[in-house]
Write a protein that holds these residues in place. Sequence first.
Motif, PDB file in Angstrom:
ATOM      1  N   TRP A  59      -5.633 -14.568 -13.711  1.00 14.28           N
ATOM      2  CA  TRP A  59      -5.967 -13.291 -14.350  1.00 14.28           C
ATOM      3  C   TRP A  59      -6.052 -12.139 -13.368  1.00 14.28           C
ATOM      4  O   TRP A  59      -6.139 -10.979 -13.778  1.00 14.28           O
ATOM      5  CB  TRP A  59      -7.259 -13.455 -15.158  1.00 14.28           C
ATOM      6  N   MET A  60      -5.993 -12.433 -12.066  1.00 11.72           N
ATOM      7  CA  MET A  60      -5.899 -11.377 -11.052  1.00 11.72           C
ATOM      8  C   MET A  60      -4.472 -11.246 -10.515  1.00 11.72           C
ATOM      9  O   MET A  60      -4.230 -10.459  -9.595  1.00 11.72           O
ATOM     10  CB  MET A  60      -6.849 -11.682  -9.890  1.00 11.72           C
ATOM     11  N   TYR A  61      -3.539 -11.961 -11.085  1.00  6.77           N
ATOM     12  CA  TYR A  61      -2.188 -12.033 -10.525  1.00  6.77           C
ATOM     13  C   TYR A  61      -1.491 -10.679 -10.494  1.00  6.77           C
ATOM     14  O   TYR A  61      -0.640 -10.435  -9.634  1.00  6.77           O
ATOM     15  CB  TYR A  61      -1.356 -13.022 -11.339  1.00  6.77           C
ATOM     16  N   LEU A  62      -1.839  -9.796 -11.400  1.00  4.02           N
ATOM     17  CA  LEU A  62      -1.185  -8.496 -11.491  1.00  4.02           C
ATOM     18  C   LEU A  62      -1.909  -7.412 -10.703  1.00  4.02           C
ATOM     19  O   LEU A  62      -1.528  -6.241 -10.778  1.00  4.02           O
ATOM     20  CB  LEU A  62      -1.060  -8.072 -12.963  1.00  4.02           C
ATOM     21  N   GLU A  63      -2.938  -7.799  -9.951  1.00  5.38           N
ATOM     22  CA  GLU A  63      -3.726  -6.838  -9.187  1.00  5.38           C
ATOM     23  C   GLU A  63      -3.365  -6.904  -7.705  1.00  5.38           C
ATOM     24  O   GLU A  63      -3.244  -7.988  -7.124  1.00  5.38           O
ATOM     25  CB  GLU A  63      -5.225  -7.125  -9.345  1.00  5.38           C
ATOM     26  N   GLN A  64      -3.223  -5.762  -7.081  1.00  2.33           N
ATOM     27  CA  GLN A  64      -2.827  -5.719  -5.680  1.00  2.33           C
ATOM     28  C   GLN A  64      -3.911  -6.265  -4.760  1.00  2.33           C
ATOM     29  O   GLN A  64      -3.611  -6.794  -3.679  1.00  2.33           O
ATOM     30  CB  GLN A  64      -2.466  -4.283  -5.277  1.00  2.33           C
ATOM     31  N   ASP A  65      -5.187  -6.163  -5.149  1.00  2.00           N
ATOM     32  CA  ASP A  65      -6.270  -6.661  -4.307  1.00  2.00           C
ATOM     33  C   ASP A  65      -6.657  -8.096  -4.653  1.00  2.00           C
ATOM     34  O   ASP A  65      -7.761  -8.535  -4.364  1.00  2.00           O
ATOM     35  CB  ASP A  65      -7.494  -5.745  -4.423  1.00  2.00           C
ATOM     36  N   ARG A  66      -5.739  -8.833  -5.220  1.00  2.00           N
ATOM     37  CA  ARG A  66      -6.002 -10.231  -5.572  1.00  2.00           C
ATOM     38  C   ARG A  66      -6.281 -11.055  -4.310  1.00  2.00           C
ATOM     39  O   ARG A  66      -5.865 -10.709  -3.202  1.00  2.00           O
ATOM     40  CB  ARG A  66      -4.806 -10.806  -6.329  1.00  2.00           C
ATOM     41  N   ASN A  67      -6.967 -12.180  -4.515  1.00  2.00           N
ATOM     42  CA  ASN A  67      -7.316 -13.079  -3.429  1.00  2.00           C
ATOM     43  C   ASN A  67      -6.158 -14.036  -3.158  1.00  2.00           C
ATOM     44  O   ASN A  67      -5.639 -14.674  -4.080  1.00  2.00           O
ATOM     45  CB  ASN A  67      -8.585 -13.857  -3.807  1.00  2.00           C
ATOM     46  N   ALA A  68      -5.753 -14.147  -1.903  1.00  2.00           N
ATOM     47  CA  ALA A  68      -4.578 -14.952  -1.560  1.00  2.00           C
ATOM     48  C   ALA A  68      -4.763 -16.421  -1.916  1.00  2.00           C
ATOM     49  O   ALA A  68      -3.821 -17.078  -2.400  1.00  2.00           O
ATOM     50  CB  ALA A  68      -4.266 -14.803  -0.071  1.00  2.00           C
ATOM     51  N   ASP A  69      -5.956 -16.962  -1.703  1.00  2.00           N
ATOM     52  CA  ASP A  69      -6.196 -18.377  -2.014  1.00  2.00           C
ATOM     53  C   ASP A  69      -6.142 -18.614  -3.524  1.00  2.00           C
ATOM     54  O   ASP A  69      -5.619 -19.636  -3.982  1.00  2.00           O
ATOM     55  CB  ASP A  69      -7.558 -18.822  -1.468  1.00  2.00           C
ATOM     56  N   GLU A  70      -6.692 -17.683  -4.295  1.00  2.00           N
ATOM     57  CA  GLU A  70      -6.636 -17.819  -5.752  1.00  2.00           C
ATOM     58  C   GLU A  70      -5.204 -17.696  -6.257  1.00  2.00           C
ATOM     59  O   GLU A  70      -4.801 -18.428  -7.170  1.00  2.00           O
ATOM     60  CB  GLU A  70      -7.527 -16.766  -6.403  1.00  2.00           C
ATOM     61  N   THR A  71      -4.440 -16.794  -5.661  1.00  2.00           N
ATOM     62  CA  THR A  71      -3.035 -16.653  -6.049  1.00  2.00           C
ATOM     63  C   THR A  71      -2.266 -17.937  -5.765  1.00  2.00           C
ATOM     64  O   THR A  71      -1.481 -18.402  -6.597  1.00  2.00           O
ATOM     65  CB  THR A  71      -2.383 -15.478  -5.292  1.00  2.00           C
TER      66      THR A  71
END
Length: 206
Positions: A59-71
């Motif tokens: 659910w953060m995939y479309l956000e630029q400040d997403r967390n790399a580990d979560e992605t």
Amino acid sequence: MPLRETLARVDADLAAGRVPVARQRLRGLVSSFPHDLTLRRRLAEVYRLYGDAADAGRWMYLEQDRNADETAAFETRYESPARRMKALAWRGPEALAATSFAKQQMTAVRTACAEELGHPVDWDDPASYRDGLEEKNEEAPSTPWTVSGALAGVGCPAAATTASSAGPRRTASSNATQDVRPVSRAATKEYGQPGTNWSLLRAPRP
């Protein structure tokens, strides 16, 4: 129910410790308003309370400040472009996205899916990428949220350590045995769950 009223109920659910109810409300809102990136961000925050990095990354995939580990966790669980298209639950053209980063991400996913399947695919036509979906339960069952996990999920690692300092106890779930750590009596008692300040997850008031 109007969006503002539903979000107020989400805040109340989190304040009362009704995390699963808040999650379900937010899932419904994302389904009804798929282009609202703020709702996706709030849903990611709730999944962090469960320690579910993959769905937080989803659910953060479309956000630029997403967390790399979560992605990375999201891309591992939903490993094909078709599964990612389905998981992102977008509707309509990429042009409806509020940010250029979101548009780029969705265009990249759709293009990769079309190249893999050898024909055009469309966000509004799940049948167009059905061949890329395997019979697989993509969304892992949610683990019970814990106070220490919730505190860590909202950026309070020190408080989470305090909450878990009393030592673990063992409890059985339907699928596995898990550690559940009791809350220190010294922790601040607020909103029904000792030591948890659910107001940290409330949306800012306009």
